[in-house]
Design a protein around this motif. Structure first.
Motif, PDB file in Angstrom:
ATOM      1  N   LEU A 275       1.334  -8.725   7.316  1.00 47.62           N
ATOM      2  CA  LEU A 275       3.064  -8.522   7.703  1.00 47.62           C
ATOM      3  C   LEU A 275       4.156  -9.169   8.052  1.00 47.62           C
ATOM      4  CD1 LEU A 275       1.669  -4.836   7.198  1.00 47.62           C
ATOM      5  CD2 LEU A 275       2.659  -6.360   4.983  1.00 47.62           C
ATOM      6  N   GLU A 295      11.450  -1.208   4.620  1.00 50.79           N
ATOM      7  CA  GLU A 295      11.988   0.307   5.288  1.00 50.79           C
ATOM      8  C   GLU A 295      10.210   0.399   5.589  1.00 50.79           C
ATOM      9  OE1 GLU A 295      12.925   5.093   4.877  1.00 50.79           O
ATOM     10  OE2 GLU A 295      12.889   3.056   3.316  1.00 50.79           O
ATOM     11  N   TRP A 296      10.095   0.512   7.109  1.00 47.90           N
ATOM     12  CA  TRP A 296       9.256   0.594   8.363  1.00 47.90           C
ATOM     13  C   TRP A 296       9.197   2.136   8.664  1.00 47.90           C
ATOM     14  CZ3 TRP A 296       5.187  -2.850   9.130  1.00 47.90           C
ATOM     15  CH2 TRP A 296       5.773  -4.422   8.447  1.00 47.90           C
ATOM     16  N   ARG A 297       8.015   2.131   8.037  1.00 47.34           N
ATOM     17  CA  ARG A 297       7.931   4.165   8.421  1.00 47.34           C
ATOM     18  C   ARG A 297       6.717   4.153   9.633  1.00 47.34           C
ATOM     19  NH1 ARG A 297       7.938   6.305   2.195  1.00 47.34           N
ATOM     20  NH2 ARG A 297      10.149   5.672   1.709  1.00 47.34           N
ATOM     21  N   ARG A 300       4.479   0.173  14.128  1.00 47.78           N
ATOM     22  CA  ARG A 300       3.957  -0.630  13.745  1.00 47.78           C
ATOM     23  C   ARG A 300       2.519  -0.681  14.502  1.00 47.78           C
ATOM     24  NH1 ARG A 300       8.462  -4.605  11.812  1.00 47.78           N
ATOM     25  NH2 ARG A 300       6.760  -5.657  12.115  1.00 47.78           N
ATOM     26  N   ILE A 335       7.137   0.318   3.693  1.00 44.03           N
ATOM     27  CA  ILE A 335       5.584   0.259   4.109  1.00 44.03           C
ATOM     28  C   ILE A 335       5.817   1.540   5.585  1.00 44.03           C
ATOM     29  CG2 ILE A 335       4.266  -1.544   5.978  1.00 44.03           C
ATOM     30  CD1 ILE A 335       5.950  -3.609   4.846  1.00 44.03           C
ATOM     31  N   GLU A 336       4.099   2.500   5.226  1.00 42.52           N
ATOM     32  CA  GLU A 336       4.439   3.110   6.423  1.00 42.52           C
ATOM     33  C   GLU A 336       2.665   3.597   6.935  1.00 42.52           C
ATOM     34  OE1 GLU A 336       3.958   8.055   6.513  1.00 42.52           O
ATOM     35  OE2 GLU A 336       4.512   7.230   4.326  1.00 42.52           O
ATOM     36  N   CYS A 337       2.512   2.970   8.491  1.00 43.12           N
ATOM     37  CA  CYS A 337       1.480   3.308   8.678  1.00 43.12           C
ATOM     38  C   CYS A 337       0.859   4.147   9.094  1.00 43.12           C
ATOM     39  CB  CYS A 337       1.823   1.639   9.881  1.00 43.12           C
ATOM     40  SG  CYS A 337       0.126   1.314  10.686  1.00 43.12           S
TER      41      CYS A 337
END
Length: 398
Positions: A275, A295-297, A300, A335-337
């Motif tokens: 990623l 968009e990162w959620r 990380r 992207i949601e981790c």
């Protein structure tokens, strides 16, 4: 081809094996010859211990060992009968009612049956069956010398037959079990090869499809503006050059890994993409005329390599499909981790995907399935297309 020293060593080993077998014959004859009146109880121990001398011949030359053992067993039975009968006459027992030769015969029958069992475990069914029948015939022939009357002889016949059938059956069971285990290992190896081929096919598809899509878009742009906007045409050609170089480098690394036959061979391989390399995808898509908003959620953090690679390839294939098929000027990647899974969603407002994108969707679905994840793809009610994947994370990552 054998090395120069292998032939003498092999000849020496063969000689020692046959000498051991001959020693067994001679020593057994000496033991039987000195039986006196009977060979029972502890007096059978020397004859039993002598079987160790025959073991190397059984392991190395099984069929000749069986022939030698059958011949020696028959001769030992007859000789023991004569020696014991003579001893009884010397002791004043005339005529001998029944001597104890059946005990040496039984000992030799056990050794013969063990050899037949070994043959059944290591040779074909036909060879093992013939060996068992021949050995049983010799045993039955020897039984006539130490069993008087029809009833004792019939009892000996049934006993010898049951022992031989048991030895043959156990040997065949061992062979079939070994063959079954080998088949399972071969099937597992074949499945591993198929899985590896599918993995390589997915990697090649994702890598080449993305690059060729970008190159095709840039080539079209360059062709249209080369007469009116030379600077834009040069930019398109530069993008084609950069994408081509990156793709060739990736192909070389993959082919190098395939051709690698031993640890340390070939050039060192670069780590698998993850990623963190999404910025490169964004730049290439931008060069092809598609804006990508990421968009990162959530938090990380570092993820396992297989999760990172699968997520990267799914996003790469989805962006490639947008560039090549959707006609949308932009797409969004979310992207949601989360604590126990990684969620990916790629959406656009284009015209959807044609059937040509079917292989790409199949590859993305397979990647998610290999990690026991979930994958969905289809048109959006408000227009455009949506690709979503959920990849579960190992407990250690949380």
């Amino acid at each position: 081809m054998k090395a120069p020293l292998d032939a003498p060593r092999s000849l020496l080993g063969e000689t020692l094996v046959w000498c051991s077998g001959i020693a067994y014959v001679l020593l057994l004859y000496i033991v039987v010859l000195n039986t006196g009146r009977e060979l029972t109880g502890m007096r059978l121990l020397p004859a039993a211990l002598l079987a160790v001398l025959l073991l190397p011949l059984v392991l190395r030359r099984t069929l000749p060992a069986l022939a030698l053992l059958s011949t020696v067993s028959f001769a030992a039975t007859v000789r023991a009968e004569s020696a014991m009968a003579a001893g009884q006459r010397v002791m004043g027992i005339v005529p001998p009612v029944q001597t104890q030769a059946w005990q040496i015969a039984s000992l030799q029958a056990v050794l013969t049956d063990l050899t037949v069992g070994w043959i059944a475990a290591t040779r074909s069914r036909r060879t093992a069956t013939v060996a068992a029948l021949v050995a049983l015939g010799v045993q039955i022939g020897g039984a006539g010398y130490h069993r008087e009357g029809s009833s004792p002889f019939l009892t000996a016949l049934v006993f010898l037959t049951l022992m031989m059938v048991t030895a043959w059956t156990v040997g065949r069971s061992v062979r079939e079990r070994r063959q079954y285990t080998a088949d399972l290992r071969a099937r597992a190896a074949e499945q591993a090869v198929v899985a590896e081929r599918l993995r390589i096919a997915r990697e090649l598809h994702d890598m080449v499809a993305h690059s060729i899509g970008v190159i095709a878009i840039q080539a079209g742009v360059g062709r249209r503006v080369i007469g009116t906007q030379p600077s834009e045409a040069r930019n398109a050609l530069a993008a084609i050059e950069d994408t081509s170089r990156d793709t060739l480098a990736g192909l070389r690394r993959m082919l190098g890994a395939l051709r690698q036959t031993a640890p340390g061979d070939g050039a060192p391989l670069d780590p698998a993409p993850g990623l963190a390399e999404l910025d490169v995808l964004v730049e290439r898509a931008q060069d092809a005329g598609v804006r990508v908003d990421i968009e990162w959620r959530g938090e990380r953090r570092s993820l396992p390599t297989d999760i990172e690679l699968s997520a990267y390839r799914i996003i790469q294939e989805a962006i490639t499909n947008v560039v090549r098929h959707s006609g949308a000027p932009a797409c969004r990647v979310a992207i949601e981790c989360r604590e126990d899974d990684l969620s990916i969603e790629i959406t656009d407002e284009g015209r959807g995907l044609p059937g040509a994108a079917g292989y790409g969707l199949t590859g993305m679905r397979e990647r998610a399935a290999l990690l026991h994840g979930e994958f969905t793809a289809g048109p959006r009610p408000e227009g455009g297309f949506r690709v979503a994947a959920r990849l579960p994370l190992p407990v250690a990552v949380t």
